[in-house]
Design a protein around this motif. Structure first.
Motif, PDB file in Angstrom:
ATOM      1  N   THR A   1     -16.505 -89.446 -27.139  1.00  0.00           N
ATOM      2  CA  THR A   1     -17.591 -88.657 -26.694  1.00  0.00           C
ATOM      3  C   THR A   1     -17.182 -87.183 -26.914  1.00  0.00           C
ATOM      4  O   THR A   1     -16.307 -86.681 -26.748  1.00  0.00           O
ATOM      5  CB  THR A   1     -17.934 -88.786 -25.233  1.00  0.00           C
TER       6      THR A   1
ATOM      7  N   ASN B   1     -20.334 -90.789 -29.781  1.00  0.00           N
ATOM      8  CA  ASN B   1     -21.519 -90.123 -28.827  1.00  0.00           C
ATOM      9  C   ASN B   1     -21.160 -88.885 -28.537  1.00  0.00           C
ATOM     10  O   ASN B   1     -20.147 -88.123 -28.645  1.00  0.00           O
ATOM     11  CB  ASN B   1     -21.352 -90.986 -27.436  1.00  0.00           C
TER      12      ASN B   1
ATOM     13  N   VAL C   1     -22.849 -85.949 -25.789  1.00  0.00           N
ATOM     14  CA  VAL C   1     -23.458 -85.704 -24.562  1.00  0.00           C
ATOM     15  C   VAL C   1     -23.630 -83.980 -24.538  1.00  0.00           C
ATOM     16  O   VAL C   1     -22.716 -83.202 -24.547  1.00  0.00           O
ATOM     17  CB  VAL C   1     -22.458 -85.946 -23.272  1.00  0.00           C
TER      18      VAL C   1
ATOM     19  N   TRP D   1     -33.785 -87.446 -14.962  1.00  0.00           N
ATOM     20  CA  TRP D   1     -33.812 -88.491 -15.866  1.00  0.00           C
ATOM     21  C   TRP D   1     -35.006 -89.463 -15.231  1.00  0.00           C
ATOM     22  O   TRP D   1     -35.531 -90.369 -15.834  1.00  0.00           O
ATOM     23  CB  TRP D   1     -32.652 -89.186 -15.685  1.00  0.00           C
TER      24      TRP D   1
ATOM     25  N   ALA E   1     -30.873 -90.942 -24.327  1.00  0.00           N
ATOM     26  CA  ALA E   1     -30.859 -91.191 -22.857  1.00  0.00           C
ATOM     27  C   ALA E   1     -30.544 -89.873 -21.947  1.00  0.00           C
ATOM     28  O   ALA E   1     -29.709 -89.155 -22.455  1.00  0.00           O
ATOM     29  CB  ALA E   1     -29.875 -92.204 -22.607  1.00  0.00           C
TER      30      ALA E   1
ATOM     31  N   ASN F   1     -28.594 -88.938 -18.617  1.00  0.00           N
ATOM     32  CA  ASN F   1     -28.087 -89.521 -17.536  1.00  0.00           C
ATOM     33  C   ASN F   1     -28.285 -89.056 -15.939  1.00  0.00           C
ATOM     34  O   ASN F   1     -29.047 -87.962 -15.916  1.00  0.00           O
ATOM     35  CB  ASN F   1     -26.414 -89.630 -17.827  1.00  0.00           C
ATOM     36  N   PRO F   2     -27.721 -89.582 -15.029  1.00  0.00           N
ATOM     37  CA  PRO F   2     -27.930 -89.032 -13.709  1.00  0.00           C
ATOM     38  C   PRO F   2     -27.448 -87.798 -13.439  1.00  0.00           C
ATOM     39  O   PRO F   2     -27.816 -86.987 -12.319  1.00  0.00           O
ATOM     40  CB  PRO F   2     -27.119 -90.073 -12.562  1.00  0.00           C
ATOM     41  N   SER F   3     -26.555 -87.145 -14.132  1.00  0.00           N
ATOM     42  CA  SER F   3     -25.919 -85.773 -13.929  1.00  0.00           C
ATOM     43  C   SER F   3     -27.021 -84.943 -14.797  1.00  0.00           C
ATOM     44  O   SER F   3     -26.641 -83.599 -14.952  1.00  0.00           O
ATOM     45  CB  SER F   3     -24.334 -85.851 -14.848  1.00  0.00           C
TER      46      SER F   3
ATOM     47  N   GLN G   1     -27.668 -84.805 -18.014  1.00  0.00           N
ATOM     48  CA  GLN G   1     -27.084 -84.509 -19.449  1.00  0.00           C
ATOM     49  C   GLN G   1     -27.956 -85.377 -20.288  1.00  0.00           C
ATOM     50  O   GLN G   1     -28.291 -86.587 -19.958  1.00  0.00           O
ATOM     51  CB  GLN G   1     -25.720 -84.609 -19.701  1.00  0.00           C
TER      52      GLN G   1
ATOM     53  N   GLN H   1     -27.633 -87.931 -23.468  1.00  0.00           N
ATOM     54  CA  GLN H   1     -26.463 -88.709 -24.141  1.00  0.00           C
ATOM     55  C   GLN H   1     -26.994 -89.269 -25.547  1.00  0.00           C
ATOM     56  O   GLN H   1     -28.188 -89.842 -25.546  1.00  0.00           O
ATOM     57  CB  GLN H   1     -26.057 -89.969 -23.408  1.00  0.00           C
TER      58      GLN H   1
END
Length: 382
Positions: A6, A32, A34, A48, A70, A72-74, A76, A78
């Motif tokens: 990543t 990947n 981020v 999100w 996607a 993410n819960p933070s 950011q 992806q």
């Protein structure tokens, strides 16, 4: 399980930073990216639950890619690097689109009908990051070629068809007219507000100028009144000093005259005593010469009588002189006290008049807010 890697990057909505990510040609499901989104350098945490993210890519061979990403819960984004994204060697140009859909669910993102339905929702908003680049490095081995082609997993066709539809154009036109009406109303309100502000500012400046001029006039009148009071007080003090000097001259003159009168009286009394003594001595001498034999037996008695008469005369003369002296000194002291009392009374009267005039001026200023004129102030002394 194959190893994955990543690369973390930051992309701004305004600042176009040069971000380049290196990747190997034909890698699949292993790389990947981020993305942390920023707004003028300030980190933005994406929601999100209400937002969706997509990547738009242009490959070196000119083919396009639109893929779902996607959040993410933070907060950011992806981004998985697909085989088609890494199929052509060279620089791949990429940006990220963020859709705020307010929990609108799309079952099949590759279905154009669902995409069109998504865009027709007025709640949907779109924002994109600045561009970044993927540097696709050629593989070392001459493997069978994987054909580079378009890759559409989501939105581009739907966006293009939607923009050209009549319904969307009508919505855009209505929104534009509404926005223009609101803008014109806001501009009219702004012009009126600015005009009111300019008028209020002019009124404030005029009022401030009037206040400054009034303050200057008040200071001038106050200064003139104070100077007038000082001049009158100086004149009164000079008059008091002149009266005092004149009174002291009169007292000194009266004192000198009294002393001279006392001395003259004293000298007259002494001369009279001396003359009487001389006459007595002459008479005694004559009597003695004519009757020396007759008065021989009474000599001592005659001498005693003469001495007694002498003492009596001296005592009477001394008493008379002392009485005259005491009367003259008492008269002089009474006259001096009377003069001092008169001077003090005159001074007190003048100071009372000045204080009364000052208090009247203060009272008039407190009641009317204006200073007394010079004529009104002078009238208080008449």
């Amino acid at each position: 399980m194959i190893y994955t890697t990543t690369n973390n990057i930051s992309l701004d909505f305004y600042n176009n930073n040069m971000v380049i990510v290196n990747a190997k040609q034909y890698d699949t499901a292993s790389r990947n990216i981020v993305v942390t989104c920023t707004d003028s350098g300030k980190t933005v945490q994406l929601d999100w639950t209400t937002m969706s993210a997509y990547t738009r890519c242009t490959k070196p061979d000119g083919n396009y890619i639109l893929n779902k990403a996607a959040i993410n819960p933070s907060g950011q984004v992806q981004i998985p690097l697909t085989q088609q994204m890494l199929a052509a060697v060279g620089k791949v140009t990429v940006d990220v689109m963020i859709f705020a859909t307010n929990n609108i669910k799309i079952d099949n993102l590759s279905d154009l009908n669902d995409i069109n339905s998504l865009y027709r929702q007025k709640e949907v908003t779109v924002i994109s990051t600045m561009t970044f680049y993927i540097n696709v490095v050629e593989t070392a081995a001459n493997l069978p070629t994987i054909s580079s082609s378009y890759e559409y997993n989501a939105l581009i066709d739907g966006i293009t068809s939607l923009i050209t539809t009549e319904d969307h154009m009508k919505d855009l036109d209505a929104a534009l007219n509404k926005a223009e009406t609101a803008r014109a109303t806001a501009e009219s309100n702004r012009v009126r507000a600015e005009s009111s502000r300019v008028t209020a500012e002019n009124n404030r400046v005029t009022a401030e100028n009037n206040r400054v001029q009034a303050e200057k006039n008040r200071e001038t009148k106050t200064t003139e009144a104070i100077n007038k009071i000082k001049v009158d007080a100086d004149e009164a003090n000079n008059q008091i000093n002149q009266n005092r000097e004149s009174t002291l001259v009169q007292i000194n003159t009266a004192k000198t005259n009294s002393v001279n009168e006392i001395n003259s009286t004293k000298n007259s009394a002494i001369n009279a005593i001396v003359a009487q003594k001389e006459d007595s001595i002459t008479a005694i001498g004559t009597e003695k010469d004519n009757s020396i034999t007759a008065i021989g037996t009474e000599k001592n008695n005659s001498i005693a009588a003469i001495n007694t008469a002498k003492e009596t005369a001296v005592s009477s003369a001394t008493s008379a002189i002392n009485q005259e002296k005491t009367s003259a000194l008492r008269a002089l002291d009474n006259k001096e006290k009377s003069s001092v009392t008169e001077i003090t009374s005159t001074k007190d009267t003048l100071m009372n008049e000045i204080n009364a005039a000052v208090e009247a001026g203060k009272k008039n200023l407190a009641e009317t807010g204006e200073l007394m004129t010079v004529e009104e102030f002078e009238a208080l002394f008449k």
